[in-house]
Design an enzyme around this catalytic site. Structure first.
Site, PDB file in Angstrom:
ATOM      1  N   TYR A 107      16.056  55.596 -16.866  1.00  0.00           N
ATOM      2  CA  TYR A 107      16.831  56.286 -17.820  1.00  0.00           C
ATOM      3  C   TYR A 107      18.169  57.204 -17.234  1.00  0.00           C
ATOM      4  CZ  TYR A 107      13.857  55.808 -21.682  1.00  0.00           C
ATOM      5  OH  TYR A 107      12.960  55.079 -22.788  1.00  0.00           O
TER       6      TYR A 107
ATOM      7  N   GLU B 291     -11.977  46.643 -14.115  1.00  0.00           N
ATOM      8  CA  GLU B 291     -10.836  46.251 -14.821  1.00  0.00           C
ATOM      9  C   GLU B 291     -10.440  46.936 -15.890  1.00  0.00           C
ATOM     10  OE1 GLU B 291      -8.960  42.235 -17.184  1.00  0.00           O
ATOM     11  OE2 GLU B 291     -10.803  42.226 -16.025  1.00  0.00           O
TER      12      GLU B 291
ATOM     13  N   ASP C  81     -12.909  40.735 -16.024  1.00  0.00           N
ATOM     14  CA  ASP C  81     -13.420  39.670 -17.022  1.00  0.00           C
ATOM     15  C   ASP C  81     -13.542  38.255 -16.278  1.00  0.00           C
ATOM     16  OD1 ASP C  81     -13.438  41.174 -19.420  1.00  0.00           O
ATOM     17  OD2 ASP C  81     -11.286  40.887 -19.766  1.00  0.00           O
TER      18      ASP C  81
END
EC number: 5.6.2.2
Length: 382
Positions: free
Chosen positions: A123, A216, A269
């Site tokens: 920014y 995860e 996963d």
């Protein structure tokens, strides 16, 4: 530990390792000043020219995997191959200027003795130099350009890691002159990991755990913490809510140094993205190749694995997505995958399917703890 890492570098089979130093602010400022003076010297020479900026090449073709004699941890590193940012080439001119803009901003940050996040820096640059910075990705890549040019860590530049990470379980954390935090009493929210690497380095750590379990997904972390799985399996739970940020990797590495006898086990996963997340914890990433060795840990893949598919009903399996195939292709072409990892990835590709940890809820919402305990016994981590 830093001394050990530097010593162990001498024993690698590949002696081309490039790394970023952790430097005091005055030395980083000196490196920036030298870069500027060299640039001005060239401009003021009898035959003035704008030289290219030589950066360590952060691509897979320039990556290697370390083989250290002194530790059982391997990690990605970059060799001495260079790319350039040039003001002369149209497609690189803005990137060339961005490097100088970010170095200027980092110099000011170090003078003011401040720390800023990458988001805060974006920014600031967006307001100061809108013609050159229009996205966070541009800032992130330019920061890595500066790291590759000056050979110093992002933290040395005054850039603080933004952290998504959480810790829960059997560990006591204490910041200097602060109260002890018992992470087993933090509930399902866990303890929020600070982005201040200096603070993380100064933490006092105590544990009676036997395992560190890297999770995860945030939702799975919350379920395990809410069920107090760390009391059933004496463990520390850690998550970065997906791909790990630097602060979470730093704290995990710090715990691996403090508790070297604790196995670090990953629950991800069963898909290419889960494997990629595991590999990031284990080896680091190419984008962070100059700093990867500071965060790599000897993480073991506990689950989900191909042999767990028998626990999951067919209707819970999903076809691989295009993004999965893209990640799988990248993993296959890399040098980091061990043979049993390649076998798991090949099984995913052959079946064209993926499985998420939540599919284990078929056996009940309290099944995850039983699953982890069974896998730990099967893997002989007891």
């Amino acid at each position: 530990m830093d001394d050990l890492c530097k010593c162990s570098m001498k024993f690698f089979s590949d002696q081309q390792l490039c790394y970023a130093d952790i430097l005091p602010p005055q030395e980083v400022r000196a490196r920036i000043q030298v870069a500027v003076l060299n640039f001005l010297k060239i401009l003021n020479s009898p035959d003035p020219a704008i030289s290219d900026l030589p950066l360590i090449n952060r691509t897979s073709s320039n990556s290697r995997v370390s083989e250290s004699i002194l530790t059982d941890v391997s990690w990605l590193f970059l060799s001495h191959s260079f790319c350039t940012r040039s003001l002369i080439r149209a497609n690189a001119a803005k990137a060339f200027i961005r490097v100088w803009k970010v170095m200027e901003m980092c110099f000011e940050i170090l003078i003011q003795e401040k720390r800023v996040t990458q988001r805060e820096l974006f920014y600031k640059l967006l307001c100061d130099s809108p013609d050159y910075f229009s996205s966070q990705l541009q800032v992130n890549r330019t920061i890595q350009d500066v790291v590759a040019l000056l050979r110093c860590s992002r933290y040395s530049l005054g850039i603080m890691a933004s952290s998504r990470g959480l810790v829960a379980g059997r560990i006591l954390l204490q910041e200097p002159n602060q109260e002890v935090v018992d992470c087993s009493a933090c509930g399902s929210s866990g303890y929020a990991i600070s982005g201040d690497l200096k603070l993380l380095e100064s933490l006092s750590l105590k544990t009676d755990a036997r395992y560190i379990i890297v999770v995860e997904k945030h939702a799975i972390f919350q379920r395990l913490a809410e069920d107090n799985v760390f009391n059933q399996i004496p463990s520390i739970l850690l998550t970065a809510k997906g791909y790990p940020d630097i602060a979470t990797r730093f704290l995990l590495h710090r715990m691996s140094r403090a508790f070297p006898d604790l196995p670090i086990l990953a629950l991800v996963d069963w898909n290419p993205a889960g494997l990629a997340i595991l590999c990031t914890y284990k080896f680091g990433s190419i984008g962070m190749g100059l700093e990867a060795y500071r965060y790599a840990c000897n993480v073991k893949w506990l689950g989900l694995r191909g042999d767990d598919l028998k626990l999951i009903p067919d209707q819970s399996l999903a076809p691989l997505k295009p993004r999965d195939l893209q990640i799988a292709k990248s993993l296959i072409s890399s040098q980091i995958l061990q043979e049993h990892y390649r076998e798991e990835l090949a099984l995913m590709m052959q079946g064209g399917q993926r499985a998420e940890i939540e599919a284990l809820y078929f056996h009940g919402y309290d099944y995850l703890g039983k699953y982890l305990a069974k896998k730990i016994v099967q893997a002989n981590y007891i």
